[in-house]
Design a protein around this motif. Structure first.
Motif: not given
Length: 362
Positions: A44, A102, A105-106, A110, A114, A123-124
């Motif tokens: 990523w 990002c 958020m991950v 989450r 990922f 969506q990220l």
């Protein structure tokens, strides 16, 4: 009478390319070695950095980011200002803001993992169609159609697509989809990008070394160097501005942070006028300064030389004026010692301003 030439099947073409890749693959710091599982964080991070940037430019940034933030959780915990400063020089600075968002958020939503499907990846923040496909294929081995500029060039030549870009993009993606195998999808994605980056280059392609040379319709027609065709771009306009190099009592210089959204959002800058088509007269610029930065100092003198920089959609020319300070900086301003300028998140255009000012103002 000889039998008509038969084109290789998509499966045969994929196998030819994968065989070449197994022998010739580039060694890149974010690329897993044969037999090793790919690290989604590295994949990523590299894919975001590589957008609109060359591999050679990205490698030192990638190493510094990994040394400073070894995991996505480390990156998420970093102040966004530090991430922007570490990104300075890579350009397209919205990528750095999205990178940090990002990572958060991950990490927060989450648990540092990922998602592995393209739809969820899209969506990220900062992940579009290409990046989602690249992560899904390279990091997780899913069959995904990965199409960047290198892949478009390879497909245009392999199938002799003469329709110009950008109109040809859907057709080139459809052709790429036909060749993408279900197995070793990540290796295939990296192989076709390597082919475009090393052999099927924009100029002087090395067709004699290409695993697809015998199947390449563009080469057989003698038009490979002309492809992909491109619709002529409109000429970039030129904008102009005047930059205020304000020197404090201790020889520090006034900087300010740009608004978080828009061009160079969130980066530090030497205060300047707006950028417009017409050149600025010094008196007009001082009177018009939106943060009253110009009114903090005086008398003003223009420095010889001009700072030139090119963005995606326009050229920029900046004149630099300098003066000694005689007031307090605006709310978004700060005084930065000259020996700490390199610590600031200054974009490339402002680094050019600093270089000119340091060479001409003292």
């Amino acid at each position: 009478m000889s039998a008509p030439r038969r084109s290789p099947t998509p499966r045969a073409l994929a196998q030819l390319l994968l065989g070449w890749y197994d022998r010739e693959r580039r060694r890149l710091p974010w690329r897993a070695a044969p037999g090793e599982a790919a690290d989604p964080y590295r994949v990523w991070l590299s894919e975001v950095m590589l957008q609109q940037t060359t591999v050679a430019a990205v490698i030192p940034y990638f190493h510094r980011f990994l040394e400073r933030w070894p995991t996505v959780a480390d990156l998420a915990a970093a102040p966004v200002e530090e991430v922007m400063q570490a990104w300075a020089g890579l350009g397209y600075y919205a990528r750095a803001r999205n990178l940090h968002q990002c990572a958060r958020m991950v990490t927060d939503w989450r648990g540092g993992l990922f998602p592995d499907e393209e739809e969820a990846l899209r969506q990220l923040p900062g992940i579009g169609d290409y990046t989602a496909a690249a992560i899904a294929a390279i990091a997780f081995g899913h069959r995904a159609v990965v199409v960047d500029g290198n892949v478009e060039r390879v497909m245009a030549r392999l199938f002799a697509v003469t329709e110009p870009l950008p109109g040809a993009k859907p057709r080139l993606k459809a052709l790429a989809a036909k060749l993408t195998p279900a197995k070793r999808a990540g290796d295939y994605a990296q192989a076709v990008m390597d082919l475009g980056a090393t052999l099927c280059s924009p100029r002087n392609p090395a067709c004699g070394l290409c695993p697809w040379r015998d199947a390449c319709a563009g080469r057989l027609a003698g038009i490979e160097a002309e492809l992909p065709a491109r619709t002529p771009k409109a000429e970039r306009p030129t904008r102009r501005g005047l930059v205020f190099w304000i020197i404090g009592d201790d020889d520090s210089v006034l900087l300010r942070r740009r608004p978080p959204q828009g061009l160079l959002g969130g980066m530090m800058e030497v205060p300047s006028t707006e950028w417009r088509a017409e050149a600025w007269e010094l008196a007009e610029a001082v009177a018009d300064s939106p943060l009253a930065a110009a009114k903090l100092a005086g008398p003003w003198r223009l420095l010889p030389g001009l700072v030139r920089h090119t963005f995606t959609h326009f050229h920029l020319e900046l004149t630099v004026a300098t003066a000694r300070a005689r007031g307090q900086p605006p709310a978004r301003g700060l005084w930065c010692p000259l020996d700490r300028l390199s610590d600031q998140a200054l974009p490339s255009v402002m680094r050019k301003v600093v270089h000119l000012a340091l060479s001409k103002a003292y």
